[in-house]
Design an enzyme around this catalytic site. Structure first.
Site, PDB file in Angstrom:
ATOM      1  N   ASP A 120       0.903  -1.319  -0.104  1.00 29.51           N
ATOM      2  CA  ASP A 120       0.035   0.026   0.122  1.00 29.51           C
ATOM      3  C   ASP A 120       1.003   1.306  -0.238  1.00 29.51           C
ATOM      4  O   ASP A 120       0.766   2.095  -0.713  1.00 29.51           O
ATOM      5  CB  ASP A 120      -0.791   0.033   1.245  1.00 29.51           C
ATOM      6  CG  ASP A 120      -1.691  -1.267   1.359  1.00 29.51           C
ATOM      7  OD1 ASP A 120      -2.434  -1.531   0.581  1.00 29.51           O
ATOM      8  OD2 ASP A 120      -1.565  -2.074   2.275  1.00 29.51           O
ATOM      9  N   HIS A 170      -4.441  -3.442   6.588  1.00 26.14           N
ATOM     10  CA  HIS A 170      -4.329  -3.444   5.200  1.00 26.14           C
ATOM     11  C   HIS A 170      -5.844  -3.979   4.836  1.00 26.14           C
ATOM     12  O   HIS A 170      -5.935  -5.217   4.592  1.00 26.14           O
ATOM     13  CB  HIS A 170      -3.257  -4.780   4.969  1.00 26.14           C
ATOM     14  CG  HIS A 170      -3.262  -5.367   3.611  1.00 26.14           C
ATOM     15  ND1 HIS A 170      -2.860  -4.566   2.522  1.00 26.14           N
ATOM     16  CD2 HIS A 170      -3.795  -6.264   3.026  1.00 26.14           C
ATOM     17  CE1 HIS A 170      -3.068  -4.958   1.380  1.00 26.14           C
ATOM     18  NE2 HIS A 170      -3.652  -6.279   1.642  1.00 26.14           N
TER      19      HIS A 170
END
Ligand SMILES: NC(=O)c1ccc[n+]([C@@H]2O[C@H](COP(=O)([O-])OP(=O)(O)OC[C@H]3O[C@@H](n4cnc5c(N)ncnc54)[C@H](O)[C@@H]3O)[C@@H](O)[C@H]2O)c1
Length: 330
Positions: free
Chosen positions: A159, A187
Site C-alpha cells: 500500500d 491492510h
C-alpha cells in the site's frame, strides 16, 4: 561468505511465492553477499508444483542460494529459521464472506504460531503477508509466546509503494524522489494512506500537489482500491508487486531505514496516536539494528484522527472475531 541465513517462505507454490523466492535468492533482501537457505512450505496437494519451483530455483543458478528445503511439514520448514515470510493462506472464494475467510485463515496462523514457537530461533523475524494480514500476525504472535511480540509484523508496504507511485505519477517525478508516505491501520479498505508528512525531492508533497480535495478524496480511494483494480485487470490478485513489497519490508527490517526516512509496517500498537492498543496497526516506523520504533510526534489533524479511528475499530472487531474462532477451536 558467512553461514547462510535460514529463510522460510510459506505458500511457496503460490503466485506471490513464485516471484518472492527468486527475489530472496537474488540477494535483494539480505544482501548480494549473504548466502541463504530457502525453506519452502506449502500444503500436500501442492508438492508437485513446489517441486517445479525448486527446479526453477536450481536453473536460476543463484549464487546466494546454498540450500533449498521443500516440505509440507511446518516443523521442518520452521526449523531454526532466522526470517519467515508467511504468505500461504486460503484465498477468498466467490461468495465467501470476509468473516468465513478470517475464520479459515486465523486457524492456519494459530497452527503456524505454535510451530514457530517450537521450532524457529527466538530471534526469528516474521512478516505476515497472507490476509487478513494484520490479524493473522496478531494471532500468530499470540500462539508463539516464547518469541518477542516485536518480532511479528504485517505487510502494508504494498500500500505504501502504491501511494508513493501514485504521487510520483501525479507530479511526473521519479518514484525515488517521493519519501515518507504513510499507511495507517489495517491492510484493507479502511487503511488510511496519508501524505501529509511526505516529501518530494525534500519539499512537502501537500504543497507540490496543491489539491487537498484530491489528496483527501480520489487519492485515498485509489490506493485503498488498487488491489481490486489489479484483480479486475489481471483476473488474478497482485503478486509481483506483493512479492516486491515483502522484500522491501524485510530488507528495511534487516538493514534499517536511512536517516530521515520511515516506512510503514503493521506492528503491535502501544496506543500511539490514540490508536487501540493490542492490535497490529500499521504505523510509520524507523528501524535500527533490527528493531523498529514507531515515529512519534507527527501532527494529526481532525480529518486524520477520524480515519485512524475507523481503521482501528475494524482491527478491534477483527481481533475479537479471530480470538473467538481460536477459543472455539480449542
Ligand atoms: N498484505 C498484502 O499486501 C497482500 C498483497 C497481496 C496478497 N496478499 C495475500 O497473500 C496471500 C497469498 O496470495 P497468493 O496470490 O500468493 O495466493 P495463491 O493462492 O496463489 O497462493 C497461496 C499458497 O498458499 C498455500 N497455502 C494455503 N494454506 C497453506 C498452509 N496452511 N501452509 C502453507 N501454505 C499454504 C496454497 O497452497 C498456495 O500455494 C493471500 O492471502 C493474499 O490475500 C496480501
Amino acid at each position: 561468505m558467512a553461514s547462510p541465513i535460514k529463510v522460510c517462505v510459506t505458500g511457496a507454490a503460490g503466485q506471490i511465492g513464485y516471484s518472492l523466492v527468486y527475489m530472496i535468492g537474488s540477494g535483494a533482501v539480505f544482501g548480494a553477499d549473504t548466502p541463504v537457505s530457502l525453506h519452502l512450505l506449502d500444503i500436500p496437494p501442492m508438492m508437485p508444483v513446489l517441486n517445479g519451483v525448486c527446479m526453477e530455483i536450481a536453473d536460476c543458478a543463484l549464487p546466494c542460494v546454498r540450500e533449498v528445503v521443500a516440505t509440507d511439514d511446518p516443523s521442518v520448514a520452521f526449523k531454526d529459521i532466522d526470517a519467515a515470510f508467511l504468505v500461504g493462506a486460503m484465498p477468498r472464494k466467490e461468495g465467501m464472506e470476509r468473516k468465513d475467510l478470517l475464520a479459515a485463515n486465523v486457524k492456519i496462523f494459530k497452527v503456524q504460531g505454535q510451530a514457530l514457537d517450537q521450532h524457529a530461533k527466538k530471534s526469528v523475524r516474521v512478516l505476515v503477508v497472507g490476509n487478513p494480514a494484520n490479524t493473522n500476525a496478531l494471532i500468530c504472535s499470540q500462539y508463539a509466546p516464547s518469541i518477542p511480540k516485536e518480532n511479528f509484523s504485517a505487510m502494508t508496504r504494498l500500500d505504501q509503494n502504491r501511494a508513493q507511485a501514485q504521487i510520483a505519477a501525479r507530479l511526473s517525478v521519479p518514484v525515488s524522489d517521493v519519501k515518507n508516505c504513510i499507511i495507517w491501520g489495517n491492510h484493507s479498505g479502511t487503511q488510511f494512506p496519508d501524505v501529509r508528512h511526505a516529501t518530494v525531492a525534500g519539499k512537502s508533497v501537500y504543497d507540490a500537489v496543491n489539491d487537498e480535495a484530491w489528496i483527501r478524496g480520489d487519492f485515498i480511494t485509489l490506493v485503498q482500491k488498487r488491489g481490486g483494480a489489479v484483480i479486475a485487470a489481471r483476473k488474478l490478485s497482485s503478486a509481483m508487486s506483493a512479492a516486491k513489497a515483502a522484500c522491501d519490508h524485510m530488507a528495511s527490517w534487516w538493514q534499517g531505514t536511512p536517516e530521515g526516512s520511515y516506512v510503514s509496517m503493521g506492528v503491535f500498537s502501544d496506543g500511539s496516536y490514540g490508536t487501540a492498543s493490542g492490535v497490529m496497526f500499521s504505523f510509520p516506523v524507523t528501524i535500527k539494528d533490527g528493531k523498529w520504533s514507531i515515529v512519534q510526534g507527527l501532527p494529526i489533524d481532525d480529518f486524520s484522527k477520524g480515519k485512524l479511528e475507523v481503521t482501528g475499530k475494524e482491527l478491534c472487531e477483527e481481533r475479537d472475531d479471530a480470538l473467538a474462532v481460536c477459543s472455539a477451536a480449542q
